[in-house]
Design an enzyme around this catalytic site. Sequence first.
Site, PDB file in Angstrom:
ATOM      1  N   CYS A 182      13.192   7.462  -7.017  1.00 41.52           N
ATOM      2  CA  CYS A 182      13.732   6.167  -6.614  1.00 41.52           C
ATOM      3  C   CYS A 182      13.457   5.904  -5.141  1.00 41.52           C
ATOM      4  CB  CYS A 182      15.216   6.059  -6.934  1.00 41.52           C
ATOM      5  SG  CYS A 182      16.246   7.416  -6.424  1.00 41.52           S
ATOM      6  N   VAL A 210      11.886   2.512  -3.761  1.00 41.29           N
ATOM      7  CA  VAL A 210      12.642   1.541  -2.957  1.00 41.29           C
ATOM      8  C   VAL A 210      11.856   1.161  -1.705  1.00 41.29           C
ATOM      9  CG1 VAL A 210      14.723   1.204  -1.557  1.00 41.29           C
ATOM     10  CG2 VAL A 210      14.904   2.223  -3.826  1.00 41.29           C
TER      11      VAL A 210
END
Lengths: 486, 519
Positions: free
Chosen positions: B153, B157
Amino acid sequence: MSLTVEQVKQRNKDLIKEVLEVYPEKTAKRRAKHLGTFEEGKPDCGVKSNVKSIPGVMTIRGCAYAGSKGVVWGPIKDMIHISHGPVGCGQYSWASRRNYYIGTTGVDTFVTMQFTSDFQEKDIVFGGDKKLEKIIDEIQDLFPLNHGITVQSECPIGLIGDDIEAVSKKKNKEYNGHTIVPVRCEGFRGVSQSLGHHIANDAVRDWVFDKAGDKHPEFKTTPYDVAIIGDYNIGGDAWSSRILLEEMGLRVIAQWSGDGSLAELENTPKAKLNVLHCYRSMNYISRHLEEKYGVPWVEYNFFGPTKIAESLRTIAGYFDDKIKEGAERVIAKYQPLMQAVIDKYRPRLEGKKVMLFVGGLRPRHVIGAYEDLGMEIVGTGYEFGHNDDYQRTTHYVKDGTLIYDDVTGFEFEKFVEAVQPDLVGSGIKEKYVFQKMGVPFRQMHSWDYSGPYHGYDGFAIFARDMDMAINNPVWGLAKTPWKKAA
Amino acid sequence: MSQNAEKVLDHFNLFREPEYVELFENKRKEFEFMPPDEQVAEIREWTKTEEYKEKNFAREALTVNPAKACQPLGAVFAAVGFEGTIPFVHGSQGCVAYYRSHFSRHFKEPTSCVSSSMTEDAAVFGGLNNMIDGLANTYNMYKPKMIAVSTTCMAEVIGDDLNAFIKTSKEKGSIPAEYDVPFAHTPAFVGSHITGYDNVMKGILQHFWDGKAGTVPALERKPNESINFLGGFDGYTVGNIREIKRIFNLFGIDYTIIGDNSDVWDTPTDGEFRMYDGGTTLEDTANALNAKATISMQEYCTEKTLPFIAEHGQEVVALNHPIGVAGTDRLLLEIARLTGKEIPAELEKERGRLVDAIADSTAHIHGQKFAIYGDPDLCYGLAEFLLELGAEPTHVLATNGSKAWAEKVQALFDSSPFGKNCKVYPGKDLWHMRSLLFTDPVDFLIGNTYGKYLERDTGTPLIRIGFPIFDRHHKHRYPVWGYQGGLNVLVWILDRLFESIDANTIIPAKTDYSFDIIR
């Protein structure tokens, strides 16, 4: 045929050189600083530590989230710890650390549960603060007996700029001062789980101590109050430690954080002495307790009878004769048990060589327990140790011990292949690698589902387990009879 | 002091000794300030009620005890199924420690995987340098045949672009220009571990079939008679893939198992550590383009891979974790149809043996109610088998199940009189399941290791089938697919069922009249 210390040092030097040759030049230069041999008389182990791991190597390290949620906060049993972010981190750390506790799970205790905000794409785009507010409302609704909530930040939280502090403050007010603790332990912070321990300690300072006030007026102190700091109760370690402190006449008012409760945290500043087991993960809060509340702290080591006796006497040294006599009484009481354990297992383990690679305090603390069984540590290193850990290690290791900081999977395999220890003590990721090689192994983070290992009761289990690992018939089966003959 | 050297007590018994019991009581009384027992009992009873269930099901934001993991875990699963391949996870290193531990705890095997170890500076400046250095280190140290890159993640991001990063790394000389580095973006905040499997599987095929990220011409399909096989994310991959190979071999057909992780997670203890073992060769992976068809054992685990394969001119067949007779029949009929070969007599005999086993035992299972949770395809396959056994899969729950999946499961219920009172729960978690087990109890629960908390809280006996299984050993070595696999599942269900009957009839002079030796 055993080598002299000088021969061992030369072998280690050659071995390190050989391992480094495989790396690209830049990497070899960086890794060289983390590998070495302990030279007697030196103030530390001569290796660099607490530096970023190198990309693309198989580091054994975890992250700040693992340090905070998995180690420090997660075992606080009557609080709900939200893994705030995507589902994975909470899932992988769900009940995987055997922090034993007593309570009614899902009603008044929550350690072996996984609470997550399960971030979706829209939460990344629009931010997760509103969702967090709602989650706290739903927790209050569905788990009314929780004594507090922590928000354990996963990577995206800091990156998208969520204000978990504001949410925590707001909800704290809304729920009449209910303890809600934001923890900025995003996984990308720092170089390992170590920063997560520090961040978690700071969160205890700022969001528990500073806000506790006089929450427990009914709590009465005594001159013999101590708090156990830095024992995560793996397999019940903190219990087999606590019992000794109580037997010597002390009153353990708090356990951090294995089987710990919020009230214990809040009452800790009232202790007369904090006894610190895992220095690495909890020295920060121990120092704070000393500075702000004047509570002294002392390190102890409850692995193996030699270190236990030393530690009991050191702790007793902070108290009066009653406690000092108590310590002697406890040491004497368990002496026959320890003798029986050593008589039984030492002949089976004498002279066996061990290589360790663990986190926290264990790369040094367990050495005494092995030595009590006549075993020798030939290599050790820290997953996430700092310089002060390597300073402390000098009291434990012998001249010529191979030292490897943040060892890579590749280095560790090569070292074990060359040194050929009788036992490797490390974690689950390493376990099967060495077992395939036919090397007996014990998990020295989680005791391979056995335990406790701390205290006198724990030492008996430790000794049994080491014997069971090393002298297991299975290792004799690894080679086929036809290849053996060839 | 209860400990003794002759018979060492560990945590199982040590803490039941009086001195520890007293210690616990004192700790609780003096220091913990826990809620009073009556209040705990009251709330515990309340959590069993219909009222609590409604509150629980009204949850919108909180997830409690989900039965799913994140995409990158599935990415690693898919990548290790290729010959000499090391998964390289671009992102923060702690994630990789988690994936490696998770797989090791399930398979009791090492799992090799590296990370680009991104920290704060990478968060600010991007992870390009981590990729450049990381690929060079991995390449030199572990000498893989292929490095399969996926993301966490964190990398997603901040928007790191794998295609550009890998290209740049090659330009900077980290790895040779022609070296295979397939990649897939696998954000942890989208889908679940099965999505990650799908993305990486597609990424690897795309790499080999579509011109290796624009560095060579795309392959031209030269159709042949071979069949491709995709297993999907599967905790039984070791036993299942080997069983599927056996079935294919009995048919005597050409086939390619794409992503064969049956050997890497089942290496021998013989003095050697094999970092890589088995796996689909890179050559076979490229040649898989030419196959006549691809069979996926898990429709919901290959949602992007199958259309990608279909676009390249092959027929694709999507199954749902075929467990039991009808599921296996479908698999064999499809193989026979695709290859024009007859179903081997030996398999027909195996079928008869499974039916025989069911006939011998079905009386015990008939009409029993089950709750099932797990990945969507596994749930479907199990539910279908239970209906076949005359049981009622009353609650079927998949945290990562979609609406479309739920509709398909409902259609399955509708196809059988035993499915009449059964309900499907997409997107729900194990705390929802807990409420269901209290308000609408069943006889048995089927799920992974985490189900033991449900067994403890609700008293529903647990049959462990799923992923992960941490607290029982070696289940993954047994297949659950094919007629042989169906037999295994049948035996696991029966064993638990008979244990439960015995436990229920064991009190002397009270219930033991039914404590039979013949069943």
